[in-house]
Scaffold this motif. Sequence first.
Motif, PDB file in Angstrom:
ATOM      1  N   ASP A 120      16.851   5.533  -6.251  1.00  0.00           N
ATOM      2  CA  ASP A 120      17.777   5.010  -5.256  1.00  0.00           C
ATOM      3  C   ASP A 120      18.894   4.254  -5.984  1.00  0.00           C
ATOM      4  O   ASP A 120      18.623   3.279  -6.696  1.00  0.00           O
ATOM      5  N   PRO A 121      20.157   4.667  -5.828  1.00  0.00           N
ATOM      6  CA  PRO A 121      21.255   3.983  -6.540  1.00  0.00           C
ATOM      7  C   PRO A 121      21.337   2.501  -6.231  1.00  0.00           C
ATOM      8  O   PRO A 121      21.697   1.694  -7.091  1.00  0.00           O
ATOM      9  N   ARG A 131       0.825  -1.205   0.000  1.00  0.00           N
ATOM     10  CA  ARG A 131       0.000   0.000   0.000  1.00  0.00           C
ATOM     11  C   ARG A 131       0.860   1.257   0.000  1.00  0.00           C
ATOM     12  O   ARG A 131       0.554   2.238  -0.685  1.00  0.00           O
ATOM     13  N   ALA A 132       1.947   1.232   0.784  1.00  0.00           N
ATOM     14  CA  ALA A 132       2.845   2.392   0.814  1.00  0.00           C
ATOM     15  C   ALA A 132       3.543   2.585  -0.525  1.00  0.00           C
ATOM     16  O   ALA A 132       3.783   3.723  -0.966  1.00  0.00           O
ATOM     17  N   VAL A 192      11.764  12.811   0.813  1.00  0.00           N
ATOM     18  CA  VAL A 192      13.178  12.904   0.462  1.00  0.00           C
ATOM     19  C   VAL A 192      13.906  11.656   0.947  1.00  0.00           C
ATOM     20  O   VAL A 192      13.701  11.197   2.079  1.00  0.00           O
ATOM     21  N   GLY A 193      14.794  11.125   0.109  1.00  0.00           N
ATOM     22  CA  GLY A 193      15.713  10.056   0.504  1.00  0.00           C
ATOM     23  C   GLY A 193      15.026   8.880   1.160  1.00  0.00           C
ATOM     24  O   GLY A 193      14.067   8.302   0.638  1.00  0.00           O
ATOM     25  N   ARG A 194      15.502   8.531   2.381  1.00  0.00           N
ATOM     26  CA  ARG A 194      15.000   7.343   3.077  1.00  0.00           C
ATOM     27  C   ARG A 194      13.611   7.536   3.653  1.00  0.00           C
ATOM     28  O   ARG A 194      13.060   6.590   4.232  1.00  0.00           O
ATOM     29  N   GLN A 195      13.067   8.746   3.537  1.00  0.00           N
ATOM     30  CA  GLN A 195      11.664   8.909   3.917  1.00  0.00           C
ATOM     31  C   GLN A 195      10.756   8.107   2.986  1.00  0.00           C
ATOM     32  O   GLN A 195       9.647   7.728   3.362  1.00  0.00           O
ATOM     33  N   ILE A 196      11.221   7.862   1.775  1.00  0.00           N
ATOM     34  CA  ILE A 196      10.440   7.087   0.807  1.00  0.00           C
ATOM     35  C   ILE A 196      10.521   5.612   1.188  1.00  0.00           C
ATOM     36  O   ILE A 196      11.618   5.074   1.364  1.00  0.00           O
ATOM     37  N   PRO A 197       9.399   4.920   1.338  1.00  0.00           N
ATOM     38  CA  PRO A 197       9.432   3.495   1.724  1.00  0.00           C
ATOM     39  C   PRO A 197      10.257   2.661   0.749  1.00  0.00           C
ATOM     40  O   PRO A 197      10.337   2.969  -0.454  1.00  0.00           O
ATOM     41  N   GLU A 198      10.874   1.602   1.260  1.00  0.00           N
ATOM     42  CA  GLU A 198      11.748   0.764   0.440  1.00  0.00           C
ATOM     43  C   GLU A 198      11.021   0.190  -0.763  1.00  0.00           C
ATOM     44  O   GLU A 198      11.542   0.200  -1.882  1.00  0.00           O
ATOM     45  N   PHE A 199       9.812  -0.324  -0.559  1.00  0.00           N
ATOM     46  CA  PHE A 199       9.061  -0.896  -1.674  1.00  0.00           C
ATOM     47  C   PHE A 199       8.805   0.148  -2.756  1.00  0.00           C
ATOM     48  O   PHE A 199       8.846  -0.152  -3.957  1.00  0.00           O
ATOM     49  N   GLU A 222       7.501   9.357  -5.770  1.00  0.00           N
ATOM     50  CA  GLU A 222       8.389  10.220  -5.002  1.00  0.00           C
ATOM     51  C   GLU A 222       9.802  10.108  -5.567  1.00  0.00           C
ATOM     52  O   GLU A 222      10.158   9.105  -6.192  1.00  0.00           O
ATOM     53  N   ARG A 223      10.619  11.153  -5.355  1.00  0.00           N
ATOM     54  CA  ARG A 223      11.999  11.156  -5.847  1.00  0.00           C
ATOM     55  C   ARG A 223      12.944  11.471  -4.699  1.00  0.00           C
ATOM     56  O   ARG A 223      12.586  12.205  -3.763  1.00  0.00           O
ATOM     57  N   LEU A 224      14.148  10.944  -4.793  1.00  0.00           N
ATOM     58  CA  LEU A 224      15.092  11.109  -3.699  1.00  0.00           C
ATOM     59  C   LEU A 224      15.371  12.576  -3.382  1.00  0.00           C
ATOM     60  O   LEU A 224      15.644  12.928  -2.230  1.00  0.00           O
ATOM     61  N   ASP A 225      15.340  13.439  -4.391  1.00  0.00           N
ATOM     62  CA  ASP A 225      15.656  14.856  -4.156  1.00  0.00           C
ATOM     63  C   ASP A 225      14.445  15.663  -3.683  1.00  0.00           C
ATOM     64  O   ASP A 225      14.526  16.881  -3.515  1.00  0.00           O
ATOM     65  N   GLY A 226      13.303  14.995  -3.474  1.00  0.00           N
ATOM     66  CA  GLY A 226      12.120  15.672  -2.950  1.00  0.00           C
ATOM     67  C   GLY A 226      11.242  16.313  -3.989  1.00  0.00           C
ATOM     68  O   GLY A 226      10.251  16.977  -3.639  1.00  0.00           O
ATOM     69  N   SER A 227      11.544  16.147  -5.282  1.00  0.00           N
ATOM     70  CA  SER A 227      10.757  16.796  -6.329  1.00  0.00           C
ATOM     71  C   SER A 227       9.590  15.942  -6.809  1.00  0.00           C
ATOM     72  O   SER A 227       8.899  16.314  -7.756  1.00  0.00           O
TER      73      SER A 227
END
Length: 468
Positions: free
Chosen positions: A404-405, A336-337, A356-363, A344-349
């Motif tokens: 995510d690299p 669901r997440a 931003v970054g690790r705020q984005i769930p792994e899945f 979402e994008r790592l740079d927050g755009s």
Amino acid sequence: MTAIPTAARAYILGVVLCAAACALPLLPAVRPGASVPWSALLLAGLYAVCEMPARCRCPGDRVPVGAGSFFPVLLAAAFVLTPPAAALVAVPGALLGRVDQRPAGVRRIWRAARLSLATWGAAQAYLLLGGGRTPRVPDFPYALLPAAAGALAFCLVLTALDGGILATAERLPVRSAWRGPLLRSLAPHLVHGLAGLMMAVLWRSPYGPLSALLVLLPMYISCWIFVQYHHELAAHQATIRALVQAVDIKDRYTRGHSERVGRASVLIARELSMDEGRLEVLRFAGILHDVGKLGVPTRVLRKDGPLTPQERRVIELHPEYGHEMVRGIGFLGEARAAILHHHERLDGSGYPYGLVGRQIPEFARVVAVADAFDAMTSTRSYSRARPVDAALEELKRCAGTQFDPQMVQALVRALARHGWETSVTADEPVAQAACGNVPPQPEPQPQPVRLPVRGPLAGRDGAPGGPG
């Protein structure tokens, strides 16, 4: 698989000959005075009776009632009989059991041979660790170790044989054909071994073989629970299929995209050594990532010209629509997440919340890479697919800002190992392109106006590579 490759047929023949060799000592011509003991015939009949419910399904049943659920009978035979006699116990039940795929005869013979070899191996392991030192009732707790060894041998032989058939018939890598089934079956086979030991104890006890039937009652109960679980799983799969088909019907430009994103997501997850229990949920996340498009007006999804700012805002709501649609589906869990945050994008755009970054769930980070990759490598009615190598280079270029690299590198490694076949998602079929090659040119069609991008690789909905 209706046509069995030659290599698989040769492999099956070799297994059948090995199984026959295991039972040779029971032939009087090989060993004068030898015969099949009555207890072997009784256990063989018992196993065949236990497998009979698999031949008759209740209306709506999708899982055979008895399939694979009565290994305790075979393991009890391994603990009670000599190895040659134990090898014969599985044969009648395996030959009478239900087969749903053709050729049925070859499959029945294969099943009988593999179970015979596994039971023979379990009996040998049991004797090797001293399980046969007491002629009557097994000595507790000493018998636990030989019984565990027998169950482990049973599991290893079955896994090895099944891995071989997958490698020869399905051309899977030997490592993947072995590793997954072994990890999944080890614990259940050890439990079956304990139940088989219970049967063996009762079989040799003063109460006689009839008392051993008491052990089958909890086996039938566990079998019923197994069937109910698979009914629930089938209902889950039907729910997913219905949602995906609805999206495909509504957005004709992305037909088949969802299934491929689910497949690519699993490839990435395996490279990251994710727990097996999470893989199916991640596959659901990939398959359902665009389910929110059901809430977007069809005229917006199918619009050929550039989108107005208002129409773009409507499309960018599809992750939230999707999350709302699946919120009450408990089995989706982390998926669901991913549905909510896969743009979402790592740079927050990115959207919808600019995480931003690790705020984005792994899945979500996994699905974002899989989504972008398939969008770039799919041939559609309005654009040619990029070669796989070019798509991967574009993902690498945007790693660290958009993707995510770690997920990008995992996809690169997975494709180097397994390859990828680009696909067509247009209304008119176009010949499939081989992995890494320039796809064939589609028939000339009016080209829609290209949309303004919203950052690297942005498409109609802000997704990399196009409206995917």
